[in-house]
Design a protein around this motif. Sequence first.
Motif, PDB file in Angstrom:
ATOM      1  N   PHE A  88      -3.917   0.536  -6.292  1.00 53.79           N
ATOM      2  CA  PHE A  88      -4.366   1.916  -6.094  1.00 53.79           C
ATOM      3  C   PHE A  88      -3.966   2.851  -7.223  1.00 53.79           C
ATOM      4  CE2 PHE A  88      -3.500  -0.095  -1.992  1.00 53.79           C
ATOM      5  CZ  PHE A  88      -4.799  -0.162  -1.512  1.00 53.79           C
ATOM      6  N   THR A  89      -3.744   2.307  -8.405  1.00 53.15           N
ATOM      7  CA  THR A  89      -3.323   3.132  -9.532  1.00 53.15           C
ATOM      8  C   THR A  89      -4.309   2.965 -10.694  1.00 53.15           C
ATOM      9  OG1 THR A  89      -1.862   1.336 -10.240  1.00 53.15           O
ATOM     10  CG2 THR A  89      -0.863   3.119  -8.953  1.00 53.15           C
ATOM     11  N   SER A  90      -4.211   3.859 -11.657  1.00 57.11           N
ATOM     12  CA  SER A  90      -5.100   3.830 -12.825  1.00 57.11           C
ATOM     13  C   SER A  90      -4.520   2.922 -13.914  1.00 57.11           C
ATOM     14  CB  SER A  90      -5.259   5.238 -13.390  1.00 57.11           C
ATOM     15  OG  SER A  90      -4.025   5.671 -13.943  1.00 57.11           O
ATOM     16  N   VAL A  91      -5.333   2.622 -14.913  1.00 57.83           N
ATOM     17  CA  VAL A  91      -4.890   1.810 -16.044  1.00 57.83           C
ATOM     18  C   VAL A  91      -3.732   2.505 -16.765  1.00 57.83           C
ATOM     19  CG1 VAL A  91      -5.558   0.865 -18.291  1.00 57.83           C
ATOM     20  CG2 VAL A  91      -7.111   0.674 -16.352  1.00 57.83           C
ATOM     21  N   LEU A  92      -3.831   3.808 -16.933  1.00 59.29           N
ATOM     22  CA  LEU A  92      -2.759   4.554 -17.591  1.00 59.29           C
ATOM     23  C   LEU A  92      -1.458   4.445 -16.807  1.00 59.29           C
ATOM     24  CD1 LEU A  92      -2.055   6.372 -19.985  1.00 59.29           C
ATOM     25  CD2 LEU A  92      -2.732   8.323 -18.595  1.00 59.29           C
ATOM     26  N   ARG A  93      -1.538   4.630 -15.505  1.00 60.17           N
ATOM     27  CA  ARG A  93      -0.337   4.497 -14.663  1.00 60.17           C
ATOM     28  C   ARG A  93       0.175   3.055 -14.702  1.00 60.17           C
ATOM     29  NH1 ARG A  93       3.807   7.115 -11.757  1.00 60.17           N
ATOM     30  NH2 ARG A  93       4.832   5.360 -10.779  1.00 60.17           N
ATOM     31  N   ASP A  94      -0.724   2.090 -14.682  1.00 69.48           N
ATOM     32  CA  ASP A  94      -0.313   0.686 -14.751  1.00 69.48           C
ATOM     33  C   ASP A  94       0.451   0.400 -16.041  1.00 69.48           C
ATOM     34  OD1 ASP A  94      -1.514   0.271 -12.304  1.00 69.48           O
ATOM     35  OD2 ASP A  94      -3.257  -0.782 -13.130  1.00 69.48           O
ATOM     36  N   ARG A 154       0.821  -1.218   0.000  1.00 71.88           N
ATOM     37  CA  ARG A 154       0.000   0.000   0.000  1.00 71.88           C
ATOM     38  C   ARG A 154       0.850   1.262   0.000  1.00 71.88           C
ATOM     39  NH1 ARG A 154      -5.366  -1.402   1.011  1.00 71.88           N
ATOM     40  NH2 ARG A 154      -5.576  -3.494   1.828  1.00 71.88           N
ATOM     41  N   GLN A 155       2.092   1.163   0.419  1.00 73.27           N
ATOM     42  CA  GLN A 155       2.961   2.330   0.466  1.00 73.27           C
ATOM     43  C   GLN A 155       3.574   2.642  -0.901  1.00 73.27           C
ATOM     44  OE1 GLN A 155       3.029   4.156   3.233  1.00 73.27           O
ATOM     45  NE2 GLN A 155       1.616   2.658   4.057  1.00 73.27           N
ATOM     46  N   LEU A 156       3.565   1.680  -1.803  1.00 68.32           N
ATOM     47  CA  LEU A 156       4.158   1.880  -3.115  1.00 68.32           C
ATOM     48  C   LEU A 156       3.178   2.579  -4.048  1.00 68.32           C
ATOM     49  CD1 LEU A 156       5.915  -1.544  -3.701  1.00 68.32           C
ATOM     50  CD2 LEU A 156       6.922   0.578  -2.893  1.00 68.32           C
ATOM     51  N   GLU A 157       3.722   3.419  -4.895  1.00 70.72           N
ATOM     52  CA  GLU A 157       2.874   4.126  -5.853  1.00 70.72           C
ATOM     53  C   GLU A 157       2.753   3.385  -7.174  1.00 70.72           C
ATOM     54  OE1 GLU A 157       4.156   8.097  -6.393  1.00 70.72           O
ATOM     55  OE2 GLU A 157       4.114   8.551  -4.268  1.00 70.72           O
ATOM     56  N   SER A 158       3.647   2.443  -7.438  1.00 69.96           N
ATOM     57  CA  SER A 158       3.619   1.819  -8.753  1.00 69.96           C
ATOM     58  C   SER A 158       3.690   0.305  -8.663  1.00 69.96           C
ATOM     59  CB  SER A 158       4.749   2.378  -9.615  1.00 69.96           C
ATOM     60  OG  SER A 158       5.989   2.197  -8.970  1.00 69.96           O
ATOM     61  N   GLY A 159       4.857  -0.292  -8.909  1.00 64.09           N
ATOM     62  CA  GLY A 159       4.941  -1.735  -8.940  1.00 64.09           C
ATOM     63  C   GLY A 159       6.354  -2.228  -8.797  1.00 64.09           C
ATOM     64  N   SER A 160       6.510  -3.526  -9.062  1.00 65.83           N
ATOM     65  CA  SER A 160       7.837  -4.132  -8.979  1.00 65.83           C
ATOM     66  C   SER A 160       7.899  -5.326  -9.924  1.00 65.83           C
ATOM     67  CB  SER A 160       8.152  -4.557  -7.542  1.00 65.83           C
ATOM     68  OG  SER A 160       7.250  -5.556  -7.122  1.00 65.83           O
ATOM     69  N   LEU A 161       9.098  -5.851 -10.064  1.00 63.98           N
ATOM     70  CA  LEU A 161       9.366  -6.934 -11.003  1.00 63.98           C
ATOM     71  C   LEU A 161      10.085  -8.061 -10.275  1.00 63.98           C
ATOM     72  CD1 LEU A 161       9.699  -8.013 -13.985  1.00 63.98           C
ATOM     73  CD2 LEU A 161      11.859  -6.752 -14.013  1.00 63.98           C
ATOM     74  N   GLU A 162       9.639  -9.279 -10.512  1.00 66.89           N
ATOM     75  CA  GLU A 162      10.323 -10.460  -9.982  1.00 66.89           C
ATOM     76  C   GLU A 162      10.625 -11.380 -11.163  1.00 66.89           C
ATOM     77  OE1 GLU A 162       9.922 -13.563  -6.279  1.00 66.89           O
ATOM     78  OE2 GLU A 162       8.095 -12.647  -7.047  1.00 66.89           O
ATOM     79  N   VAL A 163      11.905 -11.668 -11.367  1.00 71.91           N
ATOM     80  CA  VAL A 163      12.337 -12.502 -12.490  1.00 71.91           C
ATOM     81  C   VAL A 163      12.801 -13.851 -11.948  1.00 71.91           C
ATOM     82  CG1 VAL A 163      13.953 -12.721 -14.405  1.00 71.91           C
ATOM     83  CG2 VAL A 163      13.032 -10.470 -13.803  1.00 71.91           C
ATOM     84  N   PHE A 164      12.272 -14.924 -12.533  1.00 72.36           N
ATOM     85  CA  PHE A 164      12.643 -16.275 -12.131  1.00 72.36           C
ATOM     86  C   PHE A 164      13.658 -16.860 -13.101  1.00 72.36           C
ATOM     87  CE2 PHE A 164       8.288 -15.389 -10.828  1.00 72.36           C
ATOM     88  CZ  PHE A 164       8.426 -15.490  -9.459  1.00 72.36           C
ATOM     89  N   ASN A 165      13.364 -16.778 -14.367  1.00 72.92           N
ATOM     90  CA  ASN A 165      14.226 -17.258 -15.439  1.00 72.92           C
ATOM     91  C   ASN A 165      13.924 -16.422 -16.682  1.00 72.92           C
ATOM     92  OD1 ASN A 165      15.584 -19.637 -14.312  1.00 72.92           O
ATOM     93  ND2 ASN A 165      13.512 -20.475 -14.177  1.00 72.92           N
ATOM     94  N   ASN A 166      14.687 -16.688 -17.742  1.00 73.12           N
ATOM     95  CA  ASN A 166      14.390 -16.035 -19.007  1.00 73.12           C
ATOM     96  C   ASN A 166      12.969 -16.400 -19.417  1.00 73.12           C
ATOM     97  OD1 ASN A 166      14.838 -14.593 -21.383  1.00 73.12           O
ATOM     98  ND2 ASN A 166      15.653 -16.369 -22.447  1.00 73.12           N
ATOM     99  N   ARG A 167      12.184 -15.392 -19.715  1.00 72.31           N
ATOM    100  CA  ARG A 167      10.788 -15.554 -20.120  1.00 72.31           C
ATOM    101  C   ARG A 167       9.916 -16.161 -19.019  1.00 72.31           C
ATOM    102  NH1 ARG A 167       9.928 -13.872 -25.250  1.00 72.31           N
ATOM    103  NH2 ARG A 167      11.767 -13.686 -26.514  1.00 72.31           N
ATOM    104  N   ASP A 168      10.238 -15.870 -17.787  1.00 71.31           N
ATOM    105  CA  ASP A 168       9.433 -16.288 -16.639  1.00 71.31           C
ATOM    106  C   ASP A 168       9.565 -15.213 -15.560  1.00 71.31           C
ATOM    107  OD1 ASP A 168       7.931 -17.605 -14.750  1.00 71.31           O
ATOM    108  OD2 ASP A 168       9.451 -19.125 -14.317  1.00 71.31           O
TER     109      ASP A 168
END
Length: 94
Positions: free
Chosen positions: A78-84, A56-70
Amino acid sequence: MSSTILGPSPLSFTAIEKYASQVAEREGFDRSKMSIRDFVQNLGGRIEILDEPDFRQLESGSLEVFNNRDFIIYLSPFTSVLRDNFTIAHELGH
């Protein structure tokens, strides 16, 4: 989730744009024919909306990478489609 904080890129805006265009072309992304969400799926990724107390404290997002193409791109509930869409593109840039 773990994160790594990196400093600013030594690349110019023009160089970053050129590289992004090359990747989009190589991966078959045409924004007039495909949504950024469909592109994530074509790359083997998923998009999840998180609703956890810590998120809830974040304004946007994050990324988690497991493997190539995963990978998962996490978005705030709490964000809009445009922001997403911006966040998705930003996380793909990582």
